[in-house]
Enzyme design. Structure first.
Site, short mmCIF file in Angstrom:
data_model
loop_
_atom_site.label_atom_id
_atom_site.label_comp_id
_atom_site.label_asym_id
_atom_site.label_seq_id
_atom_site.Cartn_x
_atom_site.Cartn_y
_atom_site.Cartn_z
N GLY A 69 0.80 -1.22 0.00
CA GLY A 69 0.00 0.00 0.00
C GLY A 69 0.83 1.27 0.00
O GLY A 69 0.51 2.24 -0.69
N THR A 70 1.90 1.27 0.78
CA THR A 70 2.71 2.49 0.87
C THR A 70 3.32 2.83 -0.49
O THR A 70 3.22 3.96 -0.98
CB THR A 70 3.81 2.31 1.93
OG1 THR A 70 3.17 2.04 3.18
CG2 THR A 70 4.67 3.55 2.06
N ASN A 149 -8.98 3.59 7.58
CA ASN A 149 -8.44 2.44 8.30
C ASN A 149 -8.62 2.52 9.81
O ASN A 149 -8.53 1.52 10.49
CB ASN A 149 -6.95 2.26 7.98
CG ASN A 149 -6.16 3.54 8.15
OD1 ASN A 149 -6.50 4.57 7.61
ND2 ASN A 149 -5.10 3.47 8.93
N GLN A 177 -8.09 -0.67 2.60
CA GLN A 177 -9.00 -1.29 3.58
C GLN A 177 -10.30 -1.75 2.92
O GLN A 177 -11.00 -2.61 3.45
CB GLN A 177 -9.32 -0.32 4.72
CG GLN A 177 -8.12 0.03 5.58
CD GLN A 177 -7.56 -1.15 6.36
OE1 GLN A 177 -8.22 -2.17 6.55
NE2 GLN A 177 -6.32 -1.03 6.81
N SER A 202 -3.24 -3.34 -1.01
CA SER A 202 -2.12 -3.98 -0.32
C SER A 202 -2.46 -5.44 -0.05
O SER A 202 -3.54 -5.73 0.49
CB SER A 202 -1.88 -3.25 1.00
OG SER A 202 -0.99 -3.99 1.81
N HIS A 204 -1.23 -7.71 2.11
CA HIS A 204 -1.23 -8.32 3.45
C HIS A 204 -2.50 -8.02 4.24
O HIS A 204 -2.71 -8.56 5.33
CB HIS A 204 0.03 -7.96 4.23
CG HIS A 204 0.11 -6.58 4.79
ND1 HIS A 204 -0.20 -6.30 6.09
CD2 HIS A 204 0.48 -5.40 4.24
CE1 HIS A 204 -0.01 -5.00 6.32
NE2 HIS A 204 0.41 -4.43 5.20
N CYS A 327 0.21 1.21 11.49
CA CYS A 327 1.27 1.69 10.61
C CYS A 327 2.00 2.87 11.24
O CYS A 327 3.06 3.26 10.80
CB CYS A 327 0.69 2.06 9.26
SG CYS A 327 -0.24 0.67 8.62
N1 PLP Z 1 -3.24 2.70 3.29
C1 PLP Z 1 -4.05 2.28 4.26
C2 PLP Z 1 -5.45 2.79 4.35
C3 PLP Z 1 -3.59 1.35 5.21
O1 PLP Z 1 -4.41 0.94 6.19
C4 PLP Z 1 -2.25 0.90 5.12
C5 PLP Z 1 -1.71 -0.02 6.14
O2 PLP Z 1 -2.21 -0.10 7.24
C6 PLP Z 1 -1.46 1.36 4.06
C7 PLP Z 1 -1.98 2.26 3.17
C8 PLP Z 1 -0.04 0.90 3.90
O3 PLP Z 1 -0.01 -0.39 3.33
P1 PLP Z 1 1.30 -1.30 3.46
O4 PLP Z 1 1.38 -1.75 4.86
O5 PLP Z 1 1.04 -2.42 2.49
O6 PLP Z 1 2.46 -0.48 3.02
#
Ligand code: PLP
Length: 384
Positions: A69-70, A149, A177, A202, A204, A327
């Site tokens: 996600g990041t 989230n 999410q 994402s 995971h 996160c």
């Molecule tokens: N965006 C949202 C809404 C999230 O909840 C998260 C992780 O909690 C991310 C992005 C980041 O995803 P990743 O952990 O795969 O980098």
């Protein structure tokens, strides 16, 4: 143990692990190699792409596999913003995940973009009129998450997409999410995200490994890559492709239930859980929108109690939850999402987020609500 922290992460499903294992061991070729092993890896990668595209109802060529996600948020936002000559104005909301917030702050600091931050009400909801009046001729991008989230509030993406497109701006959404719970098919009419220009998922969060993910970016848009190198993923993301994780992601997506029925089923369980909590625990106040809410997220503040002790008390009773965004772990700052919703810093420190999986049962939620009541009683007696 009752694991109710699925918005933080989920276990890898066996089928996804099985397919990943074989592409990490026997079928370990590099998709760019021209020998047989490499060709087979290349075919498998394209198979994964086609399956993810089918699941999302978008063209396969518009999918970029990422490390999650990041990276996906960074790629879509920076990539589209830097390549779009329309202007340097972006609209977003302060309740986004840090992956979006920090990317926007980077664009502001390093590339001179101007960000308009929409206000949100107590429930984390934006005002569509405010949004529409903030759109400008130089607005190149709007980035608004579909489901939050921490508090679970769902933004009205169909209306946002329509208004942004009418003004000539592109729309990216962080659907990290939402995937698996809401209908996020991009190509199909009438879904929450029909017509969206870019979206991030994402792996995971939905049964694939950490470090897997994808971003959909409409093919015709230019994208400035984050990673420069061998030109993989149509030049949008260089680096040897992670075939195993791409296949695991495709497998996990296909194993998800049909979202409309699932949202209804889990939404009912969530509402029963929320009523059980609020009717037995006077301290607990629901955060986020009661009406426009992620089916698997229920979060509360417990004003006057120590949030950290509350989480420990719950854990001692076998219920695993979190205070909000994992996160931003390690930080004892109050949640930026709750602060943006107008909740004071002390109360924001007391937040408890329960996030369910597709396998969470009514019985588990019943036990979790009882454990929550006990934990609150234990923490209240400590603070008296
Ligand atoms: N965006 C949202 C809404 C999230 O909840 C998260 C992780 O909690 C991310 C992005 C980041 O995803 P990743 O952990 O795969 O980098």
């Amino acid at each position: 143990m009752i694991y109710l922290d699925n918005a933080a992460t989920t276990p890898v499903i066996p089928k996804a692990l099985e397919v990943a294992w074989s592409y990490l061991t026997t079928e370990f070729g590099n998709p760019s190699s021209t020998h047989e092993l490499g060709l087979r890896a290349g075919t498998a990668l394209e198979d994964a792409r086609a399956r993810c595209a089918k699941w999302l109802d978008v063209p396969g060529a518009d999918i970029v596999f990422t490390s999650g996600g990041t990276e996906g948020d960074n790629l879509a936002i920076t990539g589209l913003a830097l390549a779009n000559p329309r202007g340097k104005h972006i609209i977003s909301v302060p309740t986004e995940h840090e992956a979006v917030l920090e990317t926007l702050r980077f664009l502001e600091r390093v590339h001179g973009f101007e960000i308009t931050w929409l206000s949100v009400d107590r429930e984390g909801m934006i005002d569509l009129h405010e949004f529409t009046s903030d759109l400008r001729p130089d607005t190149s991008l709007v980035t608004l998450m579909l489901a939050n989230n921490e508090v679970g509030t769902i933004h009205p993406l169909p209306e946002i997409i329509q208004a942004a497109h009418a003004a000539g701006a592109l729309v990216h959404t962080d659907a990290v999410q939402a995937a698996g719970w809401l209908d996020i098919r991009g190509g199909k009419n009438g879904t929450l995200l029909s017509g969206v220009d870019a979206l991030t998922i994402s792996g995971h969060k939905l049964g694939a490994p950490k470090g897997s993910g994808l971003t959909y970016i409409r093919g015709r848009y230019a994208v400035e890559p984050l990673l420069h190198g061998g030109g993989q993923e149509q030049g949008r993301r260089s680096g040897t492709e992670n075939v195993a994780w791409a296949l695991a992601l495709a497998t996990a997506l296909e194993a998800l239930p049909e979202p409309t029925a699932e949202a209804e089923r889990m939404g009912t369980l969530r509402d029963e859980f929320i009523s059980a909590v609020t009717s037995t625990i006077p301290h607990a106040a629901l955060t986020g929108s009661p009406a426009h809410r992620h089916p698997a997220i229920a979060s509360f503040t417990c004003a006057g109690l120590n949030g950290e002790t509350l989480l420990l008390e719950l854990e001692q009773r076998g219920v695993i939850v979190s205070s909000g965004s994992a996160c931003a772990a390690g930080s004892d700052e109050p949640s930026h999402v709750l602060l943006a919703c107008g909740i004071d810093a002390d109360t924001a420190q007391t937040s408890v987020r329960f996030s369910f999986s597709h396998h969470t049962t009514a019985e588990e939620l019943h036990l979790a609500a009882a454990a929550f009541a006990e934990a609150v009683a234990a923490v209240s007696s400590l603070s008296n």
